[in-house]
Motif scaffolding. Structure first.
Motif, PDB file in Angstrom:
ATOM      1  N   THR A  22      26.271   2.187  57.113  1.00 37.12           N
ATOM      2  CA  THR A  22      26.423   3.750  57.585  1.00 37.12           C
ATOM      3  C   THR A  22      24.877   3.648  58.125  1.00 37.12           C
ATOM      4  O   THR A  22      23.806   3.104  57.717  1.00 37.12           O
ATOM      5  CB  THR A  22      26.693   4.630  56.811  1.00 37.12           C
ATOM      6  OG1 THR A  22      26.426   4.005  55.327  1.00 37.12           O
ATOM      7  CG2 THR A  22      28.214   4.669  56.846  1.00 37.12           C
ATOM      8  N   ARG A  23      24.577   4.866  58.915  1.00 34.97           N
ATOM      9  CA  ARG A  23      23.116   5.176  59.119  1.00 34.97           C
ATOM     10  C   ARG A  23      22.877   6.419  58.695  1.00 34.97           C
ATOM     11  O   ARG A  23      23.358   7.535  59.359  1.00 34.97           O
ATOM     12  CB  ARG A  23      22.804   5.073  60.862  1.00 34.97           C
ATOM     13  CG  ARG A  23      22.634   3.683  61.304  1.00 34.97           C
ATOM     14  CD  ARG A  23      22.480   3.788  62.748  1.00 34.97           C
ATOM     15  NE  ARG A  23      23.848   4.505  63.026  1.00 34.97           N
ATOM     16  CZ  ARG A  23      23.781   5.080  64.056  1.00 34.97           C
ATOM     17  NH1 ARG A  23      22.754   5.535  65.018  1.00 34.97           N
ATOM     18  NH2 ARG A  23      24.999   5.821  64.662  1.00 34.97           N
ATOM     19  N   TRP A  24      22.115   6.656  57.808  1.00 29.60           N
ATOM     20  CA  TRP A  24      21.564   7.830  57.248  1.00 29.60           C
ATOM     21  C   TRP A  24      20.257   8.039  57.785  1.00 29.60           C
ATOM     22  O   TRP A  24      19.604   7.145  58.079  1.00 29.60           O
ATOM     23  CB  TRP A  24      21.362   7.950  55.710  1.00 29.60           C
ATOM     24  CG  TRP A  24      22.690   7.415  54.988  1.00 29.60           C
ATOM     25  CD1 TRP A  24      22.725   6.129  54.443  1.00 29.60           C
ATOM     26  CD2 TRP A  24      23.809   7.962  54.840  1.00 29.60           C
ATOM     27  NE1 TRP A  24      23.847   5.839  53.898  1.00 29.60           N
ATOM     28  CE2 TRP A  24      24.797   6.892  54.130  1.00 29.60           C
ATOM     29  CE3 TRP A  24      24.771   9.097  55.389  1.00 29.60           C
ATOM     30  CZ2 TRP A  24      26.183   7.403  53.790  1.00 29.60           C
ATOM     31  CZ3 TRP A  24      26.026   9.382  55.207  1.00 29.60           C
ATOM     32  CH2 TRP A  24      26.698   8.384  54.478  1.00 29.60           C
ATOM     33  N   ASP A  40      17.541   8.727  56.291  1.00 28.63           N
ATOM     34  CA  ASP A  40      16.391   8.143  55.719  1.00 28.63           C
ATOM     35  C   ASP A  40      16.580   6.602  56.064  1.00 28.63           C
ATOM     36  O   ASP A  40      15.447   5.746  55.541  1.00 28.63           O
ATOM     37  CB  ASP A  40      16.526   8.156  54.254  1.00 28.63           C
ATOM     38  CG  ASP A  40      15.106   8.023  53.446  1.00 28.63           C
ATOM     39  OD1 ASP A  40      14.238   8.234  54.028  1.00 28.63           O
ATOM     40  OD2 ASP A  40      15.439   7.137  52.449  1.00 28.63           O
ATOM     41  N   ASN A  41      17.455   5.917  56.490  1.00 23.68           N
ATOM     42  CA  ASN A  41      17.550   4.376  57.022  1.00 23.68           C
ATOM     43  C   ASN A  41      16.852   4.227  58.212  1.00 23.68           C
ATOM     44  O   ASN A  41      16.435   3.023  58.288  1.00 23.68           O
ATOM     45  CB  ASN A  41      18.851   3.989  56.733  1.00 23.68           C
ATOM     46  CG  ASN A  41      19.745   4.099  55.582  1.00 23.68           C
ATOM     47  OD1 ASN A  41      20.723   4.363  55.584  1.00 23.68           O
ATOM     48  ND2 ASN A  41      19.043   3.731  54.588  1.00 23.68           N
ATOM     49  N   GLU A  65      24.029  13.076  49.951  1.00 24.76           N
ATOM     50  CA  GLU A  65      22.902  12.862  50.765  1.00 24.76           C
ATOM     51  C   GLU A  65      21.944  13.822  50.841  1.00 24.76           C
ATOM     52  O   GLU A  65      22.348  14.980  51.156  1.00 24.76           O
ATOM     53  CB  GLU A  65      23.437  12.132  52.286  1.00 24.76           C
ATOM     54  CG  GLU A  65      21.929  11.880  53.006  1.00 24.76           C
ATOM     55  CD  GLU A  65      22.091  12.081  54.549  1.00 24.76           C
ATOM     56  OE1 GLU A  65      22.989  12.972  54.952  1.00 24.76           O
ATOM     57  OE2 GLU A  65      21.392  11.673  55.200  1.00 24.76           O
ATOM     58  N   ALA A  73      19.968  15.135  58.993  1.00 23.55           N
ATOM     59  CA  ALA A  73      21.088  15.337  58.209  1.00 23.55           C
ATOM     60  C   ALA A  73      21.699  16.522  58.187  1.00 23.55           C
ATOM     61  O   ALA A  73      21.504  17.455  57.279  1.00 23.55           O
ATOM     62  CB  ALA A  73      20.828  15.029  56.852  1.00 23.55           C
ATOM     63  N   ASP A 116      25.087   9.425  60.398  1.00 22.52           N
ATOM     64  CA  ASP A 116      26.041   9.537  59.307  1.00 22.52           C
ATOM     65  C   ASP A 116      25.592  10.800  58.311  1.00 22.52           C
ATOM     66  O   ASP A 116      24.141  10.542  58.150  1.00 22.52           O
ATOM     67  CB  ASP A 116      26.228   8.310  58.532  1.00 22.52           C
ATOM     68  CG  ASP A 116      26.931   7.130  59.409  1.00 22.52           C
ATOM     69  OD1 ASP A 116      28.260   7.788  59.683  1.00 22.52           O
ATOM     70  OD2 ASP A 116      26.769   6.207  59.639  1.00 22.52           O
ATOM     71  N   VAL A 117      26.332  11.657  57.897  1.00 23.11           N
ATOM     72  CA  VAL A 117      25.785  12.762  57.016  1.00 23.11           C
ATOM     73  C   VAL A 117      26.563  12.724  55.870  1.00 23.11           C
ATOM     74  O   VAL A 117      27.880  12.820  55.783  1.00 23.11           O
ATOM     75  CB  VAL A 117      25.671  13.866  58.027  1.00 23.11           C
ATOM     76  CG1 VAL A 117      25.629  15.045  57.055  1.00 23.11           C
ATOM     77  CG2 VAL A 117      25.002  13.892  59.000  1.00 23.11           C
ATOM     78  N   GLY A 118      25.858  12.650  54.645  1.00 25.21           N
ATOM     79  CA  GLY A 118      26.515  12.562  53.489  1.00 25.21           C
ATOM     80  C   GLY A 118      27.125  13.982  52.753  1.00 25.21           C
ATOM     81  O   GLY A 118      26.344  14.264  51.783  1.00 25.21           O
ATOM     82  N   THR A 137      12.220  13.207  53.996  1.00 22.97           N
ATOM     83  CA  THR A 137      13.429  13.068  53.084  1.00 22.97           C
ATOM     84  C   THR A 137      13.317  13.885  51.902  1.00 22.97           C
ATOM     85  O   THR A 137      12.339  13.800  51.165  1.00 22.97           O
ATOM     86  CB  THR A 137      13.656  11.668  52.622  1.00 22.97           C
ATOM     87  OG1 THR A 137      13.878  10.828  53.921  1.00 22.97           O
ATOM     88  CG2 THR A 137      15.259  11.685  52.105  1.00 22.97           C
ATOM     89  N   HIS A 196      30.837  15.401  58.341  1.00 16.44           N
ATOM     90  CA  HIS A 196      30.023  14.971  57.539  1.00 16.44           C
ATOM     91  C   HIS A 196      30.527  14.730  56.289  1.00 16.44           C
ATOM     92  O   HIS A 196      30.250  15.126  55.015  1.00 16.44           O
ATOM     93  CB  HIS A 196      28.823  15.944  57.188  1.00 16.44           C
ATOM     94  CG  HIS A 196      29.064  17.577  57.170  1.00 16.44           C
ATOM     95  ND1 HIS A 196      29.651  17.997  58.288  1.00 16.44           N
ATOM     96  CD2 HIS A 196      29.603  18.301  56.142  1.00 16.44           C
ATOM     97  CE1 HIS A 196      30.057  19.373  58.075  1.00 16.44           C
ATOM     98  NE2 HIS A 196      29.928  19.481  56.384  1.00 16.44           N
TER      99      HIS A 196
END
Ligand code: MCN
Length: 784
Positions: A28-30, A32-33, A202, A221, A249-251, A281, A504
């Motif tokens: 996944t792509r957060w 912060d990544n 997240e 996010a 991607d949003v957690g 972040t 999300h």
């Protein structure tokens, strides 16, 4: 061509989540990544005081820190802003809306108020440098308590306003006071619903990049990429077309990622100043002060009834903490419950008043349920109190007052399209085996057991599917509530869907694919759902208020109908028949009476792409967009029951069973619905038994980490039993929202159960959260 075999319908079945493969494999792509060349990192310096004059800010030591890039105060950045962080819901004409800029200048008004930013070469270095910033504060008096904040001598959050009262909002219908005066029985109860601190898995995060023409890309996010884009144009005074917001991607968010927080504009401003991408972040500790909170509402609720149990009036007064500033929809959150104070009951006389109050605290805003858990909690607690006063079974009292004919226009003025509250309660009781619970309770009581059990109920309805733009406009919400979807058949028959909602955690990639698969007769695997990037999805109003299916999903369905219409014209042209002579089923058009003469929708899509033989004047391609603005809200409802075990010596309270029966209209994906109910119920149970954002009187937050703010884990909770009853909603899919039902229903069921467990001792009230200490005190109070 021979007819293809109909794929089995997938709507109403528990198709496995398309989202999970990537999540489970860590693909996944957060935010912060993400890493961009030349990226720098931002850290925010926040006020440790709830209220303080900022006398000076000294960056000298920070400048000497390793990796230091830059540091700014609010005054340094003042010319970046074309406008402040806006509040989109000025609920009354004379509401007080203090200016709110990303960095406080002159005065900090809550613990966590951002006062400066530091940029460095890494996240750790930015944090180290931020710790070296010397801010000289002069602490000022501060206030937490929402009622005391209205006292004449209370410290003011915004001294120029001369008061902490932000607004007063009223809705009266019928003659509530006259009905109260004429009633046989009147109950008035006071309640405090504590602060809740959202803890999405997240944390928040942003990454801003400014291009050579001043164009801005913001990865965030967020739940609301479209709203972020809209607001950024106001904050920076640049057109929307120069702003792209991407929610990768949003957690999770639970409402807390709707807002346009300071850090987004700050990252953009710094990227602009420094010519480098800037990332921030949130740390978990920052989340506790820097992300909005929910609830913090005092209520006084009155029910008036006749001796037969018929409720004749409801009157509610609520004092609602806004916190120190108004975030995007802060003042409107309590108002979201304003029409619901009659619950699922027919109550002719209605009066509700909300007073919004500034306090020196983190701003409040939408947290799962937003206004509706607040309303449901006080209604369902007071129904039980009324039953006690009438000496009537609380379920019988509910049944005597249930709305039973639909559509039903409530005294508050809104119309519930469909429901069957008796059916939900009947089903709940089938599952519950109340007789066995009561027998167990009677035995424990007669044995004088230390551990007592109680059962509590909550029968609720909800107004969600935030939309009808006309109604939102009438209640002073700044923008509309429609949504949009595009369906694009690709030449070889796969389907790309672009939606304006921004999931999300809610599984739109799966459920929206199910809707399209059944409607167009394609496989779920052939449908790709794109969302969360304003360059891809230009039109949308995002995800909150359990609106995505009932608004965005219907837009999607309507786009599908347009696709079918166009494909039908192509097929009719190619088969040389009239459009009316074509049936469409499971993805295949066939000529009525000659089913062998047929063409699949995929063939039509290819024909539309090749454009060799289209009807005169038809544009090539098979792509359609629909926007949808429903005429009404969505009205889920249901019946929930909680069974608790209370240790009467220590106050320790455990939830031992939870049964939820919800009516969310026609189900698209039962397992996803269950997941939503499980998550939602847990957040309601958490409010009832565990979570409280506690402040001292001077507005210092005491619960600053997960060590003191108790988020329940699976170990504290039983496995829930869920089921559904179904009444079709008044929309083409028959669907109602589900994202918030559990949170709305659960807290009163649990507290009613705690009170029930202790009722033989004389306990009639236990506050939230029902911690061991609170329960123990409630028992000691009646014992003494
Ligand atoms: N659904 C269905 N059949 C129905 C109703 C809904 O299959 N009859 C499906 C929908 O298609 C969607 C899901 O259930 O996949 C939730 O739909 P909906 O009720 O429309 O809610 P939204 O998608 O608009 O989500 C918002 C809602 C809110 S307001 C909060 S708060 C919340 C919630 O969703 N926050 C969440 N659920 C959450 N779930 C996760 N994992 N994370 C959050 O932050």
């Amino acid at each position: 061509m021979t007819a293809v075999e109909s794929p089995p319908g997938v709507v109403g079945t528990s198709v496995k989540r398309k989202e999970d493969a990537a999540l489970l494999r860590g693909r996944t792509r957060w935010v912060d990544n993400l890493t961009l060349p030349g990226m720098a990192y931002m850290a925010v310096v926040r006020s440790p005081y709830p209220h303080a004059r900022i006398k000076s800010i000294d960056f000298d030591a920070a400048r000497k820190a390793e990796g230091f890039v830059a540091a700014f105060t609010g005054a340094d950045l003042a010319d970046e802003w074309a406008g402040g962080l806006p509040c989109a819901w000025p609920v009354t004409e004379d509401i007080k809306m203090p200016p709110h800029f990303p960095l406080a200048v002159g005065e900090a008004r809550y613990q966590g108020d951002p006062v400066a930013v530091v940029v460095a070469e890494s996240r750790a270095l930015a944090k180290d440098a931020a710790e070296l910033v010397e801010v000289e504060y002069e602490p000022l008096p501060s206030i937490f308590d929402v009622e005391k904040a209205l006292d004449d001598e209370a410290p003011l959050v915004h001294s120029d306003l001369g008061t902490n009262e932000c607004y007063m909002w009223k809705l009266d219908a019928g003659e509530a006071q006259a009905a109260i005066d004429a009633a046989d029985v009147v109950v008035t109860q006071r309640y405090y619903q504590p602060r809740l601190i959202p803890n999405a898995m997240e944390p928040r995060g942003v990454l801003a990049q400014v291009g050579p023409t001043g164009d801005v890309t913001l990865w965030s996010a967020t739940q609301t990429p479209h709203i972020q884009r809209f607001v950024m144009q106001l904050v920076f005074g640049i057109p929307e077309s120069k702003i792209r917001v991407i929610a990768p991607d949003v957690g999770g968010g639970f409402g807390s990622k709707i807002q346009v927080y300071a850090e987004g504009p700050l990252a953009i401003a710094l990227a602009r100043r420094l010519g480098r991408p800037v990332k921030w972040t949130e740390e978990r500790a920052e989340n506790y002060v820097g992300t909005i909170h929910g609830r913090d509402v005092v209520h006084e609720l009155t029910f008036a009834a006749m001796r037969d149990g018929k409720i004749t009036a409801v009157k509610s007064e609520a004092w609602c903490a806004m916190g120190a500033y108004l975030e995007l929809v802060t003042p409107g959150i309590p108002i979201l419950g304003a029409w619901l104070y009659s619950g699922p009951y027919e109550i002719p006389n209605y009066s509700v008043t909300f007073t919004g109050v500034f306090t020196h605290t983190t701003p409040t805003d939408a947290y799962r349920g937003a206004g509706r858990p607040e309303a449901t909690y006080v209604i369902e607690r007071t129904i039980d109190a009324l039953a006690r006063k009438l000496d009537m079974d609380p379920l019988e009292l509910r049944r005597r007052n249930f709305v039973s004919e639909f559509p039903h226009t409530m005294a508050s003025g809104l119309t519930i399209d469909s429901g069957d509250y008796h059916a939900s309660l009947d089903r709940l009781l089938e599952l519950l085996d109340l007789d066995a619970i009561r027998a167990d309770q009677a035995e424990r009581r007669s044995n004088g057991d230390v551990k007592q059990i109680g059962v509590g109920f909550s029968t609720y309805n909800e107004m969600c599917g935030l939309a009808p733009s006309r109604i939102l406009g009438a209640i002073r919400y700044a923008v509309g509530g429609w949504d949009s979807a595009t369906i694009r058949f690709q030449p070889l028959g796969s389907v790309q869907v672009v939606v304006g909602t921004s999931p999300h955690g809610q599984s739109h990639e799966t459920t929206f694919a199910q809707v399209v698969a059944d409607e167009l007769g394609v496989s779920v695997d052939d449908v790709e759902v794109l969302h969360g990037d304003t360059a891809v999805s230009q039109l949308g109003m995002d995800t909150y208020g359990s609106r995505s299916l009932t608004v965005g999903g219907i837009a999607l369905f309507n786009a599908g109908q347009k696709i079918i219409d166009k494909a039908r014209r192509i097929v009719a042209h190619q088969l040389e028949v009239s459009e009316d002579d074509l049936d469409f089923e499971s993805g295949t058009f066939s000529v009525k009476g000659s089913p062998d003469r047929n063409m699949t929708i995929q063939d039509a899509a290819f024909a539309a792409h090749a454009a060799h033989n289209l009807p005169d004047g038809m544009e090539p391609g098979l792509e359609e967009t629909a926007t949808y603005d429903p005429a009404n809200f969505s009205w889920p409802g249901g019946a929930h029951a909680a069974v608790v075990e209370v240790d009467t010596e220590t106050g320790d309270t455990r939830l031992v069973r939870y049964v939820a029966v919800d009516d969310v209209g026609s189900p698209i994906n039962p397992q996803i619905i269950d997941g939503q109910v499980h998550g939602g119920v847990t957040q309601g149970v958490a409010a009832a038994l565990y979570e409280e954002g506690a402040y001292d009187d001077e507005a210092n937050l005491l619960t600053t980490t997960m060590a003191t703010y108790l988020i329940p884990s699976a170990a504290e909770l039983p496995s829930y039993e869920t089921d559904r009853t179904e009444t079709r909603a008044d929309n083409p899919l028959g669907v109602k929202g589900v994202g918030e039902t559990g949170t709305i229903a659960a807290a009163p069921a649990v507290i009613n159960a705690v009170v029930d467990a202790l009722s033989h001792l004389g306990v009639t009230d236990v506050g939230m959260p029902a911690t061991p200490e609170r329960v123990w005190r409630a028992i000691e109070e009646v014992r003494s």
